[in-house]
Scaffold this active site. Structure first.
Site, PDB file in Angstrom:
ATOM      1  N   ASN A 258       0.855  -1.356  -0.146  1.00  0.00           N
ATOM      2  CA  ASN A 258      -0.008   0.115  -0.098  1.00  0.00           C
ATOM      3  C   ASN A 258       0.825   1.278   0.089  1.00  0.00           C
ATOM      4  O   ASN A 258       0.481   2.232   0.518  1.00  0.00           O
ATOM      5  CB  ASN A 258      -1.154  -0.054   1.332  1.00  0.00           C
ATOM      6  CG  ASN A 258      -1.750  -1.353   1.458  1.00  0.00           C
ATOM      7  OD1 ASN A 258      -1.452  -2.144   2.381  1.00  0.00           O
ATOM      8  ND2 ASN A 258      -2.480  -1.471   0.463  1.00  0.00           N
TER       9      ASN A 258
ATOM     10  N   HIS B 296      -2.839  -6.283  -3.442  1.00  0.00           N
ATOM     11  CA  HIS B 296      -2.668  -4.766  -4.202  1.00  0.00           C
ATOM     12  C   HIS B 296      -1.569  -4.990  -5.100  1.00  0.00           C
ATOM     13  O   HIS B 296      -0.983  -4.135  -5.519  1.00  0.00           O
ATOM     14  CB  HIS B 296      -2.769  -3.606  -3.148  1.00  0.00           C
ATOM     15  CG  HIS B 296      -4.136  -3.352  -2.642  1.00  0.00           C
ATOM     16  ND1 HIS B 296      -5.205  -3.021  -3.331  1.00  0.00           N
ATOM     17  CD2 HIS B 296      -4.356  -3.536  -1.476  1.00  0.00           C
ATOM     18  CE1 HIS B 296      -6.125  -2.907  -2.803  1.00  0.00           C
ATOM     19  NE2 HIS B 296      -5.722  -3.011  -1.207  1.00  0.00           N
TER      20      HIS B 296
HETATM   21 FE   LIG Z   1      -2.482  -3.784   2.977  1.00  0.00          FE
HETATM   22 FE   LIG Z   2      -3.763  -6.387   1.256  1.00  0.00          FE
END
Ligand SMILES: [Fe+2]
Ligand SMILES: [Fe+2]
Length: 270
Positions: free
Chosen positions: A40, A68
């Site tokens: 992130n 992600h």
């Molecule tokens: Fe995360």
């Molecule tokens: Fe995650």
């Protein structure tokens, strides 16, 4: 081996905290190997090549990712050219990069790092993480080619992460959870010698909703109507993670400490 694992780096606050503090911690704690979950780091979603380079340059030996992994599109190609980045083993079959790799640690030692995604409560069904990890651990018995093995289990449910800890107990040096961004208080050495924590927490601003500026998440919870995108909270970040010492011959953990440095959370040091 002295290993530091840092949980999900969230946004600029998380990046700045890692980049400014990690060089000194490496030195002060005589760290042999540092793994940072970077999923992130760029605006809260994914990690760009530039931000990955910055965290590696600050003293991370390996970056792990998560659900992600490829939200920043340059990671599709960058991961192929940067072997120090690991994405989940059980990501899409066609995903670039790799889910496990043997790294050089200080003093000519080797450490295997692997990452898996959980299945419980995740947005998208991924392949079975237990068999994915099992295959890797069978190929790399602890105390063989690798003096230490670290597994990052990136999952929503604490139950699944604890299950993974026990599944790997005695076969990995460290199993540490990521993804939920709040450190759990259960760091321990399991019966077989594996250091475990259900979630390492995030490196980010804890005056937030799991790293995001509070306003929009609260609006969605309270009114059910989203208005803007989530953006990372920008206040002083806490570095959160796990410190583990391992025995080079057996690969088992001998010491485990929860780490919290800076920002809002109560400090916890090795
Ligand atoms: Fe995360
Ligand atoms: Fe995650």
């Amino acid at each position: 081996m002295k290993i530091l694992f840092l949980g999900d780096v969230v946004g600029r606050a998380g990046r700045d905290a890692v980049i400014s503090r990690l060089p000194r911690l490496r030195e002060e704690w005589s760290l042999d190997f540092v793994v940072v979950n970077g999923e992130n780091a760029t605006a809260g979603i994914g990690i760009s090549a530039d931000h990955a380079k910055a965290i590696l340059n600050a003293g991370a030996d390996c970056l792990t990712l998560g659900d992600h992994a490829f939200d920043q599109k340059d990671m599709f190609s960058f991961i192929e050219s940067e072997p120090r980045i690991i994405r989940p083993l059980n990501y899409a079959k066609t995903a670039p990069g790799r889910g496990a790799r043997l790294f050089d640690a200080r003093g000519g030692r080797k450490i295997l790092v692997a990452q898996v995604l959980g299945q419980v409560f995740m947005k998208r069904p991924f392949d079975d993480p237990f068999s994915a990890v099992d295959a890797v651990l069978r190929n790399h018995p602890l105390g063989g080619m690798a003096q230490a093995i670290l597994v990052d289990v990136h999952a929503e449910a604490t139950s699944e992460k604890m299950g993974m800890g026990h599944w790997c107990d005695g076969r990995a040096s460290v199993v540490v959870g990521t993804h939920t961004h709040v450190p759990t208080g259960d760091a321990q050495i399991l019966l077989g010698g594996t250091a475990f924590q259900s979630d390492a927490g995030m490196c980010g601003d804890y005056n937030s909703v799991i790293g995001m500026d509070k306003l929009e998440p609260l609006r969605r919870f309270v009114t059910g109507m989203g208005k803007e995108r989530f953006t990372p909270a920008e206040g002083d970040a806490t570095l959160a993670g796990l410190y583990v010492e391992t025995d080079d011959r057996s690969g088992k953990a001998t010491k485990v400490r929860m780490i919290r440095v800076g920002g809002k959370l109560q400090e916890s040091l090795p």
